[in-house]
Design an enzyme around this catalytic site. Sequence first.
Site, PDB file in Angstrom:
ATOM      1  N   ASP A 229       0.567  -1.297  -0.071  1.00 54.70           N
ATOM      2  CA  ASP A 229      -0.027   0.202  -0.192  1.00 54.70           C
ATOM      3  C   ASP A 229       0.733   1.078  -0.092  1.00 54.70           C
ATOM      4  O   ASP A 229       1.822   1.352   0.645  1.00 54.70           O
ATOM      5  CB  ASP A 229      -0.745   0.131   1.265  1.00 54.70           C
ATOM      6  CG  ASP A 229      -1.883   1.147   1.311  1.00 54.70           C
ATOM      7  OD1 ASP A 229      -2.891   1.082   0.395  1.00 54.70           O
ATOM      8  OD2 ASP A 229      -1.988   1.815   2.104  1.00 54.70           O
ATOM      9  N   GLU A 288      13.933 -14.984   0.767  1.00 50.47           N
ATOM     10  CA  GLU A 288      14.234 -16.067   1.804  1.00 50.47           C
ATOM     11  C   GLU A 288      13.072 -17.281   1.430  1.00 50.47           C
ATOM     12  O   GLU A 288      13.377 -18.306   1.919  1.00 50.47           O
ATOM     13  CB  GLU A 288      13.988 -15.731   3.029  1.00 50.47           C
ATOM     14  CG  GLU A 288      15.105 -14.608   3.497  1.00 50.47           C
ATOM     15  CD  GLU A 288      14.782 -14.017   4.894  1.00 50.47           C
ATOM     16  OE1 GLU A 288      14.015 -14.487   5.498  1.00 50.47           O
ATOM     17  OE2 GLU A 288      15.471 -13.129   5.321  1.00 50.47           O
TER      18      GLU A 288
HETATM   19  C1  GLC Z   1      -4.303   3.073  -0.744  1.00 50.18           C
HETATM   20  C2  GLC Z   1      -5.452   2.281  -0.512  1.00 50.18           C
HETATM   21  C3  GLC Z   1      -6.612   3.047  -0.129  1.00 50.18           C
HETATM   22  C4  GLC Z   1      -6.252   3.743   1.272  1.00 50.18           C
HETATM   23  C5  GLC Z   1      -4.877   4.411   1.157  1.00 50.18           C
HETATM   24  C6  GLC Z   1      -4.322   4.894   2.673  1.00 50.18           C
HETATM   25  O1  GLC Z   1      -4.289   4.085  -1.803  1.00 50.18           O
HETATM   26  O2  GLC Z   1      -5.603   1.916  -1.824  1.00 50.18           O
HETATM   27  O3  GLC Z   1      -7.754   2.518   0.044  1.00 50.18           O
HETATM   28  O4  GLC Z   1      -7.197   4.563   1.729  1.00 50.18           O
HETATM   29  O5  GLC Z   1      -3.999   3.703   0.595  1.00 50.18           O
HETATM   30  O6  GLC Z   1      -3.884   3.597   3.344  1.00 50.18           O
END
Ligand code: GLC
Length: 577
Positions: A229, A288
């Site tokens: 993310d 790993e």
């Molecule tokens: C990313 C995710 C989104 C979230 C953001 C903060 O863009 O896809 O849904 O709100 O990160 O974590």
Amino acid sequence: KPKANCLKFGCMSNHEIIAAARPNAEWWRTAVIYQIYPRSFADSNGDGIGDLPGVTARLESLASLGIDAIWFSPFFKSPQKDAGYDISDYKQIDPLFGTNEDLEVLLAKSKKLGIRIIVDIVPNHTSDQHAWFQEALAAPEGSAARDMYMFREGKGANGELPPNNWQSIFGGPAWTRITNTDGTPGQWYLHMFDSSQPDLNWDNPRVADEFDDILRFWLKKGVDGFRVDVAHGMIKRAGLPDATIYDENLRERSISNLTMAEAEEQVPYWGQPGVHDAIRRFRRVLDEFDDRAFCAEASMSPLPRLAMWVRPDEYHQAFNFDYMTTAYEPAALKKIITDSIVEYAKVGASSTWVMSNHDGIRHATRLGIAPEHTPRPGDGIHPTDPAPDEALGLRRARAATAFMLGLPGSSYLYQGEELGLPEAWQLEGKYRQDPTYARTNGKRIGRDGCRVPLPWEADATASNGFNTTGESWLPQPANYRAFARNLQEGVAGSTLELYKRLLKERKAFGMGSGEFRWAEEFQDKNTLAYINNGVLVIFNFGPDSVVVPAGEVLVTTQHDLTVERELEHDQVVWIKL
Ligand code: GLC
Ligand code: CA
């Protein structure tokens, strides 16, 4: 296939050599990966929120669809301020979604069905309820506990102004001032998203150590990889200088026209070069273990800049958001596909393709909106916006997907798109939960419209079989009933059967790793055509119909094509040459 006079492996690409030596290796290069948004897939206990046992019970439906892997949006312990992207314990499943044992059951069953599992890891920020942040709040300024996050003194005579001009992606300032334990106003902390999502300090080696440990924890449990993310945000420019380009919210889309150097300089919180050390460290941990993969959510433009994130010792792949946001128009589509294949190949990576996810507008609706009215990703369709043309949107979405699934590389699908599900764009304000909605006072409506629970069996319950109680954390709009899975199963011409057929033929012809070329000889100004492993794929953008060349029709978005052999506008056909 190697020619007879080649030395062993001599005529094969690296990818083919590895695949020949270890058949499971590099599966991600060609995989069709289905995104599950856990709270909206299937609900086993009737509380209105989807959960892991709900997924386990419905796994056969995904096996029959023909996908290779599932990517789960986060299901870890979380106060759910940003639907789970605010994690308070990275090693526990949130009770809302089940238990760690429920995940083991799911992993075991998916393995039997031949479906791999990728989980979402959130390294840019934690929840403010995470023990690290709670310790940081209780600890004094300058302490090791504070150094896990980005705490800074405010500007102004009494520190009453935020440390710089950065804005939260969800609206409003990216800084919040804390109150000290003695009640006096204290330092500010950075949050690129909601104030409940403090950004971690990746210059602190302890942060990297903790994440090594978290990655190993899930890898040992048998997950096949991670979607990372906000991969573009982990490292901030030293000194945290002001951002020097400004659009309404200093959001990332504004940087797509800048050179790499300009973007790094002007948007000091995205895409900083220091990130590559952190990526390489992640990669060493993953390596790993056998056959695991990373996919980065790196909102980087243009493509050569993004390609640097998927060099051989970095992430395996990255979402192709430039492809997702490309105009529905032959020249633009041709250019982004060519650029993607070429730019990724330069670093030895394969491209990915994606049309929808949990942050945008479902493409069955998005493609029914005139370009000048198309909202920015993440903003959602406002109830006062002109109504999308949903029939046109669905027709185009089916065509765009059929075109995408024949391309070499890996494709991402978002749950519900195999049903042709539209955006629930008329949800009333009282249901809206995306922090964007609250942080902009409803001006940006946010992402809830693509997150509504799935319809499984029409009329089975008020939630069309999402559960047995009819409860639903976001209500399904009335038009969802007609898209229920059971109404499409086995029905020729349905979107569900179209997806199944596409995935089946894609696999049968090895198109995920096929020999791709544009087929100009089959193209005119309103069509695009390519050939991949002996399959000719034609996309007619219209307005006129085109005559389909000879050959067996493997799959088509136009149900009656085999009779007339005239491909109408906004339709796609796959022909075996
Ligand atoms: C990313 C995710 C989104 C979230 C953001 C903060 O863009 O896809 O849904 O709100 O990160 O974590
Ligand atoms: Ca539930």
